[in-house]
Design a protein around this motif. Sequence first.
Motif, mmCIF file in Angstrom:
data_model
loop_
_atom_site.group_PDB
_atom_site.id
_atom_site.type_symbol
_atom_site.label_atom_id
_atom_site.label_comp_id
_atom_site.label_asym_id
_atom_site.label_seq_id
_atom_site.Cartn_x
_atom_site.Cartn_y
_atom_site.Cartn_z
ATOM 1 N N UNK A 51 0.876 -1.162 0.000
ATOM 2 C CA UNK A 51 0.000 0.000 0.000
ATOM 3 C C UNK A 51 0.918 1.217 0.000
ATOM 4 N N UNK A 52 0.688 2.110 -0.938
ATOM 5 C CA UNK A 52 1.539 3.286 -1.056
ATOM 6 C C UNK A 52 0.878 4.494 -0.415
ATOM 7 N N UNK A 53 1.708 5.304 0.189
ATOM 8 C CA UNK A 53 1.320 6.591 0.772
ATOM 9 C C UNK A 53 0.147 6.495 1.752
ATOM 10 N N UNK A 54 0.247 5.545 2.666
ATOM 11 C CA UNK A 54 -0.727 5.492 3.753
ATOM 12 C C UNK A 54 -0.348 6.583 4.755
ATOM 13 N N UNK A 55 -1.309 7.080 5.495
ATOM 14 C CA UNK A 55 -1.049 8.180 6.420
ATOM 15 C C UNK A 55 -1.430 7.768 7.835
ATOM 16 N N UNK A 56 -0.478 7.937 8.761
ATOM 17 C CA UNK A 56 -0.739 7.706 10.177
ATOM 18 C C UNK A 56 -1.075 9.051 10.815
ATOM 19 N N UNK A 57 -2.102 9.051 11.643
ATOM 20 C CA UNK A 57 -2.500 10.240 12.379
ATOM 21 C C UNK A 57 -2.129 10.001 13.847
ATOM 22 N N UNK A 63 -9.430 2.412 17.312
ATOM 23 C CA UNK A 63 -9.837 1.417 18.307
ATOM 24 C C UNK A 63 -10.164 0.104 17.599
ATOM 25 N N UNK A 64 -9.891 -0.997 18.267
ATOM 26 C CA UNK A 64 -10.165 -2.320 17.720
ATOM 27 C C UNK A 64 -11.493 -2.838 18.241
ATOM 28 N N UNK A 65 -12.177 -3.611 17.406
ATOM 29 C CA UNK A 65 -13.404 -4.278 17.852
ATOM 30 C C UNK A 65 -13.055 -5.464 18.748
ATOM 31 N N UNK A 66 -11.841 -5.993 18.584
ATOM 32 C CA UNK A 66 -11.355 -7.111 19.386
ATOM 33 C C UNK A 66 -10.822 -6.552 20.705
ATOM 34 N N UNK A 67 -11.350 -7.007 21.807
ATOM 35 C CA UNK A 67 -10.954 -6.464 23.108
ATOM 36 C C UNK A 67 -9.518 -6.823 23.500
ATOM 37 N N UNK A 68 -8.944 -7.851 22.882
ATOM 38 C CA UNK A 68 -7.560 -8.237 23.210
ATOM 39 C C UNK A 68 -6.533 -7.349 22.522
ATOM 40 N N UNK A 69 -6.923 -6.679 21.463
ATOM 41 C CA UNK A 69 -6.011 -5.788 20.756
ATOM 42 C C UNK A 69 -6.199 -4.360 21.257
ATOM 43 N N UNK A 70 -5.121 -3.683 21.457
ATOM 44 C CA UNK A 70 -5.205 -2.286 21.858
ATOM 45 C C UNK A 70 -5.384 -1.394 20.644
ATOM 46 N N UNK A 71 -5.453 -0.089 20.862
ATOM 47 C CA UNK A 71 -5.567 0.840 19.734
ATOM 48 C C UNK A 71 -4.277 0.856 18.917
ATOM 49 N N UNK A 72 -4.406 1.214 17.646
ATOM 50 C CA UNK A 72 -3.242 1.311 16.757
ATOM 51 C C UNK A 72 -3.411 2.570 15.909
ATOM 52 N N UNK A 73 -2.422 2.855 15.057
ATOM 53 C CA UNK A 73 -2.499 4.031 14.191
ATOM 54 C C UNK A 73 -2.777 3.685 12.737
ATOM 55 N N UNK A 74 -2.649 2.406 12.393
ATOM 56 C CA UNK A 74 -3.005 1.936 11.048
ATOM 57 C C UNK A 74 -3.310 0.457 11.151
ATOM 58 N N UNK A 75 -4.326 0.011 10.418
ATOM 59 C CA UNK A 75 -4.690 -1.405 10.405
ATOM 60 C C UNK A 75 -5.110 -1.800 8.997
#
Length: 188
Positions: A51-57, A63-75
């Motif tokens: 994937x080219x030129x993705x942007x992280x904020x 937030x993840x729908x899966x409770x075991x995963x924490x928040x991330x900046x790109x998925x």
Amino acid sequence: NPGTWNRIVGKMVVFVLCIKAQLDGVGTISLNPNANICMDVRNPLSDYETREKIVLHPSEPIESKNTREGPCHFAITWEGSKKRSTMTIVAPSDKIFKGTKRDDVRPRSVSGSEDSERFVPILALECRGIEPYKFHSLGGEFFVTSEAGAKLEGMEDLILTEDDFADYDDVNEISISILDFKSKFVRV
């Protein structure tokens, strides 16, 4: 192989964005903690899935729908995968940098006199099933100060690329230049 994929996606790997340039009259270059970061990423198990030129904020974690995963900046969920791959910005104070083996990759500001023409880690990313491989400057990612410590105005439009940048610190009468800018991602 699904078993291999699950081990790769679940395994945390840290990549650091390193920058270097020939610096003249520059005191520091530091990352703007609120700037969007643009990059190209790939699936570590496939050469053709990119994937080219993705942007992280940085200020907008996902937030993840899966409770075991924490928040991330790109998925992203790569083709054929049931599990999502994630990328999270890691603070320089994070526990993964404790200890002598990781001090040389802890993100920090670039010091003009010490770091001219050497790669310096400026951003760390915790990656699960995804690899960043190319940085794209959008403008506004960096704060630049002169050797005298004056913050240069108008940096929100500064796009650091392989082109040269020059400015002048009027207050302290110092010419400033950033030449031959380069960036790379390094796996830690």
